[in-house]
Enzyme design. Structure first.
Site, PDB file in Angstrom:
ATOM      1  N   LYS A  50       0.845  -1.201   0.000  1.00 22.62           N
ATOM      2  CA  LYS A  50       0.000   0.000   0.000  1.00 22.62           C
ATOM      3  C   LYS A  50       0.881   1.252   0.000  1.00 22.62           C
ATOM      4  O   LYS A  50       0.632   2.207  -0.730  1.00 22.62           O
ATOM      5  CB  LYS A  50      -0.925   0.006   1.238  1.00 22.62           C
ATOM      6  CG  LYS A  50      -2.049  -1.036   1.161  1.00 22.62           C
ATOM      7  CD  LYS A  50      -2.785  -1.225   2.481  1.00 22.62           C
ATOM      8  CE  LYS A  50      -3.814  -2.361   2.342  1.00 22.62           C
ATOM      9  NZ  LYS A  50      -4.492  -2.714   3.596  1.00 22.62           N
TER      10      LYS A  50
ATOM     11  N   GLN B 169      -4.889  -1.552   9.853  1.00 18.59           N
ATOM     12  CA  GLN B 169      -4.738  -2.839   9.171  1.00 18.59           C
ATOM     13  C   GLN B 169      -5.286  -3.965  10.051  1.00 18.59           C
ATOM     14  O   GLN B 169      -4.957  -4.057  11.237  1.00 18.59           O
ATOM     15  CB  GLN B 169      -3.251  -3.084   8.839  1.00 18.59           C
ATOM     16  CG  GLN B 169      -2.973  -4.337   8.045  1.00 18.59           C
ATOM     17  CD  GLN B 169      -3.560  -4.331   6.638  1.00 18.59           C
ATOM     18  OE1 GLN B 169      -3.714  -3.288   6.015  1.00 18.59           O
ATOM     19  NE2 GLN B 169      -3.900  -5.497   6.126  1.00 18.59           N
TER      20      GLN B 169
ATOM     21  N   ASP C 155     -11.673   2.799   4.779  1.00 18.66           N
ATOM     22  CA  ASP C 155     -12.183   1.440   4.564  1.00 18.66           C
ATOM     23  C   ASP C 155     -13.712   1.366   4.617  1.00 18.66           C
ATOM     24  O   ASP C 155     -14.285   0.312   4.343  1.00 18.66           O
ATOM     25  CB  ASP C 155     -11.668   0.514   5.670  1.00 18.66           C
ATOM     26  CG  ASP C 155     -10.328  -0.125   5.357  1.00 18.66           C
ATOM     27  OD1 ASP C 155     -10.132  -0.555   4.206  1.00 18.66           O
ATOM     28  OD2 ASP C 155      -9.488  -0.212   6.263  1.00 18.66           O
TER      29      ASP C 155
HETATM   30  N1  GUN Z   1      -6.868  -6.690   6.058  1.00 17.54           N
HETATM   31  C1  GUN Z   1      -7.140  -7.399   4.943  1.00 17.54           C
HETATM   32  N2  GUN Z   1      -7.834  -6.638   4.057  1.00 17.54           N
HETATM   33  C2  GUN Z   1      -7.999  -5.422   4.628  1.00 17.54           C
HETATM   34  C3  GUN Z   1      -8.639  -4.215   4.200  1.00 17.54           C
HETATM   35  O1  GUN Z   1      -9.204  -4.095   3.111  1.00 17.54           O
HETATM   36  N3  GUN Z   1      -8.591  -3.184   5.088  1.00 17.54           N
HETATM   37  C4  GUN Z   1      -7.982  -3.302   6.299  1.00 17.54           C
HETATM   38  N4  GUN Z   1      -8.006  -2.237   7.094  1.00 17.54           N
HETATM   39  N5  GUN Z   1      -7.381  -4.401   6.722  1.00 17.54           N
HETATM   40  C5  GUN Z   1      -7.395  -5.455   5.878  1.00 17.54           C
END
Ligand code: GUN
Length: 282
Positions: A49, A93, A116
């Site tokens: 990311k 995360q 998110d």
């Molecule tokens: N862990 C796995 N996929 C995601 C996601 O899309 N967002 C977040 N915050 N954590 C994750």
């Protein structure tokens, strides 16, 4: 004929448009990522990311904590990020270490910075039909793929396997918003294949090999959200690609299907929040 839906190509297309747009901004959008614990997969995702963001001109700040971090430390940091005008988007995360109340941490994020769409306020907006600022990244990525390949969901039977807050539930909700008839299946579903055989679009988000070609009808659209390493170390999804790809009309590969779209959505969402905040302050 089966079309393999190319998530990498679409990601690159979306990100290149986004990069040009960001170049017109007065200042860089800023994404803050909180990473707590030592989950190896999470670390890879977060690095990915960060790299993608910086290539685009999005500043990315990763704040790391050990697995035994206290919940209050995370809450205080999020409150600080909420107040910081330089920060446009906050991502915690997942998974978080087990002793931490995940929803409490997520709900501390200001809804306008919730990249998110996981806070109760934003998911409430999603599930009541009000528009949240952004949609959850993976389901949004699935919509981008469906749109790119001109797959209309109206009146179709969409079967979602998995009921997580991350993917299954919001994917079902977004399909419903597009006027699909939606069935959500999960680990307690009886006679799964009786249901999957009636799917026009099958979205699987489970994380184990599940979908064989005898579980679907001809020309089904198959979206594979699962990603894990099998016992031979091979990265794969929920779907037996070899056999299912002979029968599906469209199918996403793993890797290279939904995964790249999740990251593209995160970048799009960061820019959407940046623009929304600038609109408010101008
Ligand atoms: N862990 C796995 N996929 C995601 C996601 O899309 N967002 C977040 N915050 N954590 C994750």
């Amino acid at each position: 004929m089966t079309t393999i839906m190319d998530g990498k190509k679409l990601r690159d297309k979306i990100l290149s448009g986004l990069k040009s747009e960001i170049q017109t901004f007065d200042k860089k959008p800023v994404l803050a990522v909180i990473l707590a614990g030592d989950d190896a997969a999470s670390r890879i995702y977060v690095n990915n990311k960060k790299k993608t963001a910086e290539n685009l001109g999005i500043k990315s700040i990763v704040i790391e904590y050990p697995a035994d971090v206290g919940e209050n430390i995370l809450l205080e940091k999020i409150e600080e990020l909420n107040l910081d005008k330089e920060i446009n988007a906050i991502l915690v995360q997942l998974p978080l270490p087990a002793h931490i109340d995940k929803q409490k941490v997520i709900d501390t994020i200001a809804p306008i910075k919730d990249v998110d769409c996981f806070t109760i306020e934003n998911s409430g907006r999603l599930y009541t039909g009000l528009e949240p600022y952004v949609y959850p990244c993976t389901p949004q990525g699935i919509l981008y793929l469906l749109d790119e390949y001109k797959i209309n969901l109206e009146g179709k039977h969409v079967v979602v396997i998995g009921r997580s807050n991350l993917v299954g539930k919001p994917a079902a909700q977004l399909a419903l918003k597009r006027n699909a008839t939606v069935t959500v299946c999960h680990s307690h579903t009886r006679n799964l294949s009786d249901i999957t055989k009636t799917a026009d679009v099958l979205i699987s988000a489970v994380g184990e090999v599940l979908i064989e070609d005898d579980m679907m009808k001809d020309d089904c659209v198959v979206i594979d959200v699962g990603i894990f390493r099998d016992c031979n170390g091979k990265v794969r999804g929920d779907v037996n690609f070899e056999t299912v790809s002979k029968k599906a009309s469209y199918i996403t590969p793993v890797p290279g299907g939904v995964g790249p779209m999740t990251i593209a959505s995160l970048m799009v969402n960061t820019v959407k929040l940046y623009k929304e905040q600038n609109k408010r302050s101008s």
